[in-house]
Design a protein around this motif. Structure first.
Motif, PDB file in Angstrom:
ATOM      1  N   GLN A   3      57.797  82.382  18.376  1.00  0.00           N
ATOM      2  CA  GLN A   3      58.664  81.224  18.202  1.00  0.00           C
ATOM      3  C   GLN A   3      58.676  80.337  19.449  1.00  0.00           C
ATOM      4  N   LEU A   4      58.449  80.927  20.623  1.00  0.00           N
ATOM      5  CA  LEU A   4      58.494  80.156  21.865  1.00  0.00           C
ATOM      6  C   LEU A   4      57.438  79.062  21.875  1.00  0.00           C
ATOM      7  N   GLU A   5      56.180  79.427  21.605  1.00  0.00           N
ATOM      8  CA  GLU A   5      55.102  78.452  21.662  1.00  0.00           C
ATOM      9  C   GLU A   5      55.195  77.417  20.543  1.00  0.00           C
ATOM     10  N   PHE A   6      55.559  77.845  19.337  1.00  0.00           N
ATOM     11  CA  PHE A   6      55.619  76.901  18.228  1.00  0.00           C
ATOM     12  C   PHE A   6      56.821  75.961  18.359  1.00  0.00           C
ATOM     13  N   MET A   7      57.914  76.451  18.922  1.00  0.00           N
ATOM     14  CA  MET A   7      59.053  75.576  19.195  1.00  0.00           C
ATOM     15  C   MET A   7      58.672  74.529  20.237  1.00  0.00           C
ATOM     16  N   LYS A   8      57.996  74.955  21.297  1.00  0.00           N
ATOM     17  CA  LYS A   8      57.605  74.023  22.347  1.00  0.00           C
ATOM     18  C   LYS A   8      56.597  73.000  21.828  1.00  0.00           C
ATOM     19  N   LEU A   9      55.669  73.436  20.979  1.00  0.00           N
ATOM     20  CA  LEU A   9      54.699  72.497  20.404  1.00  0.00           C
ATOM     21  C   LEU A   9      55.405  71.417  19.604  1.00  0.00           C
TER      22      LEU A   9
END
Length: 235
Positions: free
Chosen positions: A182-188
């Motif tokens: 979720q961290l990377e997809f939220m940041k994207l």
């Protein structure tokens, strides 16, 4: 849940002293330089013997592709090189990244490893350098990864074939692997100004599923594995 609710996060960076004592500054800089020299030693070996490979075997000086063949070491090290001020090494790596096709690989990929190493590395490099090529490549990779979330539960298959567009084998994953994506997809989603609702929806679904999985246990301790088909877990 809207994007505005997740962009104003509290600062977690340490507030360093403005008036640093001379002895502490000397020790800090000695440690900093030692770490930088260690990195450069390893980096020079990689660039000499295994440039473009995912990793280097230091005992044999052979390169190996173990993470999709996209140069994992290079992309993993982008933010480190920027922070260390190694602009020449960073620039060479930037030129390499520009030529990588993140939609194709002959290997079955690990969605977890691909997300934390490649997507995370590209996003970090963009946030530090503001070079759009890293965000463009992050979007390219994000698009390639999204079909792996097309499971009955909405959780990503960890082993995925980009060329066939289907899961490869295993139908369960470690909850920690699923949850951390979720961290990377939220940041994207944040960095693309909410023009990528699929990334935001993916991140929210991961967070909600992990929260639900923990709450369904009697002990409050989440299961080790989670099944893609039902979102249920095993201890």
């Amino acid at each position: 849940m809207h994007l505005n609710n997740v962009t104003r996060l509290p600062k977690i960076q340490y507030n360093f002293l403005k008036n640093e004592p001379p002895n502490e500054k000397q020790l800090r800089e000695f440690r900093r330089d030692s770490i930088k020299n260690g990195f450069l030693h390893a980096w020079k070996g990689y660039t000499k013997y295994a440039w473009g490979y995912d990793e280097l075997f230091p005992s044999t000086n052979n390169g190996r592709n173990n993470f999709n063949g996209w140069g994992a070491t290079i992309i993993d090290a982008l933010d480190t090189m920027w922070i260390m001020g190694l602009k020449e090494e960073f620039s060479r790596s930037r030129d390499f990244v520009q030529l990588v096709n993140f939609t194709q690989t002959d290997d079955t990929i690990s969605v977890f490893e691909t997300t934390i190493r490649y997507l995370g590395g590209l996003l970090s490099a963009y946030e530090l350098s503001k070079d759009n090529i890293f965000l463009e490549k992050a979007l390219e990779l994000g698009n390639a990864l999204l079909p792996s979330f097309d499971s009955p539960s909405g959780l990503p298959y960890n082993y995925w074939s980009l060329t066939r567009g289907e899961a490869d084998g295993y139908y369960s994953a470690l909850l920690a692997q699923v949850g951390t994506l979720q961290l990377e997809f939220m940041k994207l989603s944040q960095l693309t100004d909410d023009n990528r609702p699929n990334d935001l929806e993916t991140a929210i679904r991961l967070a909600e599923t992990c929260y639900w999985t923990y709450n369904m246990t009697y002990t409050g301790i989440g299961p080790e594995k989670i099944w893609y088909t039902t979102s249920s877990g095993d201890a």
